[in-house]
Design an enzyme around this catalytic site. Sequence first.
Site, PDB file in Angstrom:
ATOM      1  CB  CYS A 124     -13.451  21.269  50.353  1.00  0.00           C
ATOM      2  SG  CYS A 124     -14.665  22.516  50.816  1.00  0.00           S
ATOM      3  CG  ASN A 149     -16.017   4.307  47.439  1.00  0.00           C
ATOM      4  OD1 ASN A 149     -16.706   3.384  46.994  1.00  0.00           O
ATOM      5  ND2 ASN A 149     -15.205   4.156  48.465  1.00  0.00           N
ATOM      6  CD  GLU A 150     -16.543   2.996  52.262  1.00  0.00           C
ATOM      7  OE1 GLU A 150     -15.462   3.448  52.658  1.00  0.00           O
ATOM      8  OE2 GLU A 150     -16.909   1.832  52.479  1.00  0.00           O
ATOM      9  CB  CYS A 160     -11.933  24.941  54.294  1.00  0.00           C
ATOM     10  SG  CYS A 160     -13.428  25.049  53.312  1.00  0.00           S
ATOM     11  CB  CYS A 180     -16.712  24.084  55.300  1.00  0.00           C
ATOM     12  SG  CYS A 180     -16.500  22.902  53.945  1.00  0.00           S
ATOM     13  CD  GLU A 226     -16.888  -1.217  48.810  1.00  0.00           C
ATOM     14  OE1 GLU A 226     -16.117  -1.462  49.767  1.00  0.00           O
ATOM     15  OE2 GLU A 226     -16.878  -0.118  48.227  1.00  0.00           O
ATOM     16  CD  GLU A 236      -8.180  -0.844  49.365  1.00  0.00           C
ATOM     17  OE1 GLU A 236      -8.471  -0.733  48.145  1.00  0.00           O
ATOM     18  OE2 GLU A 236      -8.935  -0.501  50.271  1.00  0.00           O
ATOM     19  CG  PHE A 285      -1.032  -8.060  51.430  1.00  0.00           C
ATOM     20  CD1 PHE A 285      -0.106  -7.278  52.103  1.00  0.00           C
ATOM     21  CD2 PHE A 285      -0.584  -8.905  50.426  1.00  0.00           C
ATOM     22  CE1 PHE A 285       1.261  -7.361  51.790  1.00  0.00           C
ATOM     23  CE2 PHE A 285       0.774  -9.004  50.103  1.00  0.00           C
ATOM     24  CZ  PHE A 285       1.699  -8.220  50.787  1.00  0.00           C
TER      25      PHE A 285
HETATM   26  C1  GLA Z   1     -14.197   0.545  51.611  1.00  0.00           C
HETATM   27  C2  GLA Z   1     -14.021   1.197  50.250  1.00  0.00           C
HETATM   28  C3  GLA Z   1     -13.370   0.301  49.233  1.00  0.00           C
HETATM   29  C4  GLA Z   1     -12.230  -0.490  49.845  1.00  0.00           C
HETATM   30  C5  GLA Z   1     -12.788  -1.287  51.009  1.00  0.00           C
HETATM   31  C6  GLA Z   1     -11.731  -2.188  51.638  1.00  0.00           C
HETATM   32  O1  GLA Z   1     -15.439  -0.072  51.715  1.00  0.00           O
HETATM   33  O2  GLA Z   1     -15.274   1.585  49.714  1.00  0.00           O
HETATM   34  O3  GLA Z   1     -12.849   1.140  48.196  1.00  0.00           O
HETATM   35  O4  GLA Z   1     -11.226   0.379  50.283  1.00  0.00           O
HETATM   36  O5  GLA Z   1     -13.232  -0.375  51.999  1.00  0.00           O
HETATM   37  O6  GLA Z   1     -12.337  -2.991  52.638  1.00  0.00           O
HETATM   38 ZN    ZN Z   2     -14.312  22.937  53.076  1.00  0.00          ZN
END
Ligand code: GLA
Ligand code: ZN
Length: 678
Positions: free
Chosen positions: A119, A153-154, A161, A164, A311, A359, A361
């Site tokens: 959240c 990350n991303e 909730c 929010c 990435e 992940e 693979f």
């Molecule tokens: C995203 C995430 C990474 C990984 C890649 C796999 O970009 O930031 O942690 O999971 O995808 O492609």
């Molecule tokens: Zn929330």
Amino acid sequence: MSSVTPKFPHMLHGGDYNPDQWLNSPDILKKDIELMKAAHINCVSVAIFAWAKLEPEEGRYEFGWLEDVINNLYENGIYTVLATPSGAKPRWMSEKYPEIRRVSKEGVRDLSGERHNHCYTSPVYREKVKAMDTALAERFAKHPGVILWHLSNEYGGICYCDKCQAAFREWLKKKYGTIDALNRQYWTDFWAQTYNSFEEVQAPAPNGSRSVHGLFLDWMRFTTDQVGDFIKMERDAVKAVDPSVPVTANLMYDFICYNYFKWKDILDVVSWDSYPVWRGSAAADVEEAQNHALWHDVMRSLKQKPFLLMESCPSATNWQPVSRLKRPGMQLAASMSAVGHGSNSVQYFQFRKSRGSSEKFHGAVVDHVGHGETRAFKDVTQVGERLELLDRALYNSEVKPDVAIVFDTENRWAMEHAQGPRNCGIHYAEAVRDQYRALWQMGVPVDIVDEECDISKYKLVLAPMLYMLRAGFEEKLKAFVKDGGTLVGTYHTGLVNENDLCYLGGWPAGGLRELYGIWNEEIDGLWDGEENSIVTKDGRSYRVTELCELIHAEEAEVIGTYGSDFYKGQPAWTVAEYGKGKAYYVAARAGVDFYSDFLGALIPGLDCKRALPGEVPFGVEACLRETDTERFVFLQNFTGEPKTVSLPEGYIDLRTGEAAGKLELRGYDSVTIAKAIE
Ligand code: GLA
Ligand code: ZN
């Protein structure tokens, strides 16, 4: 240009590195550094998902292992992009504090597990994240090897909730002041949806409000602001310790859950994760290269400076429908395309393939076999060598286009959420891409802007399907053309305000009717498979599909008319003089062929920058980066076939340092040439 990573002002080559998964294998950690050096890797992103190792139980921080990793890397000439670990909350925290777990739009709270799912409002999570980020900064911000903060990350997703939603109501009060003002903008007399107080407002929901488009737009705007506020909290935590270490957040391809343009002043550096779906066929790979080039340009345009490719996949991903291997050469070509569009790095996900979970693979620099004798490792090494070769020249060069395409996220939200005139696909992003593809093939550098950007420096602005007028952008368009700019607008422009309320009195509104010299009376939606055409007086005919606007040429001159249907012969393509400039209007969804001819004829007269003066063969990308004294042209052949590119005088091939008059590009070849600017 301010360096993107002041402590290490060089092109970055590296990627995600998760030693927290291998702490029981010190031999592997040692081998990793050996292999990083062999692959010419000079930086790695560490601790992205490491919270469970950094704080194994509440209040007990364990940073020793991380310090060893950062020191060993640094002693071997490898720098650290240090993550804040908020992208994956540790299970003990998720179990103890349910409020940090996200609530879905159906009102169901997540169980523990997975990632990118906290959240953004929860005071508990914000307090835990701030404490962790501060502790990491106090320990590592001044380490000579730590060159950049990788915030979380991303950032992704939306929480519904109670916390929010309460924050959303406060956001609405600030925007509207009174509930009457909100009701008017939302047109809530429609279907008796009038709100009697802000407390009655709930986020859009599958079993709740779905047809109040202003509510949907505001909920999306609030979410962008709320996540932006979370990012600011992380940024301020690390900068409070040492403001000199820049911060980035890795953004995503064609990700419109948020309006990334709103975050451009929060981040010091923009970075993103690019995972093209390569198919190994020329037409598909060229299109995919164009799709990702457009988003490289978005990422550079946000701050109008170099970005970082945070990435990319050194082999095949594990999550695409089919994990197609890259054809020989494609890794370098895709990497140099990113650099040619303004990236000061090539970084991968990830350095060493995980052993288990989802992940195991996914492509990596080092496969489970554990050595560097693999095709992927050798491809990565080749990229590292090329970046080292180009480093001196490239690091301070920039992309400075004369052309911009308006691609506004809020406009896209509004059109894709509205009902009509083509619910099977309004295809705004596709219409933008068609114009972009024509410019890509011409080697014309392009900025991607939104309705809050300054467009005065450009010579040509393309503004397709500007359905929503917001932030006074219509005034910028009029000023741009009046001052001598050339504008290309299209169908479905100037219909609604920022809250999706239709303008009255005739479209396009906002003074654009005078600007384009046309009045849009009505629009015809075509089914898939149906088509019309734009026919010019000199006999050219271009296929148009999906949407055909029936316009009246008022002050505008008609260039082309419709070729069929009951509106055959009516205006479909016009141009109007306005002040010192010109405004073109394309009343239907035309394709790449139309824009290649139209822009191909228009651009030379506007003296817009191009990578090379002449045409390049189909499928060859030509990118341009410049310093005050040199031009760097990046040529990538995204087809599998050999291509010949003739060059003007004065270019040298940076691979050999030799003069280059003609280049023979192999399939998926990539070459960088340079020329001094007189
Ligand atoms: C995203 C995430 C990474 C990984 C890649 C796999 O970009 O930031 O942690 O999971 O995808 O492609
Ligand atoms: Zn929330």
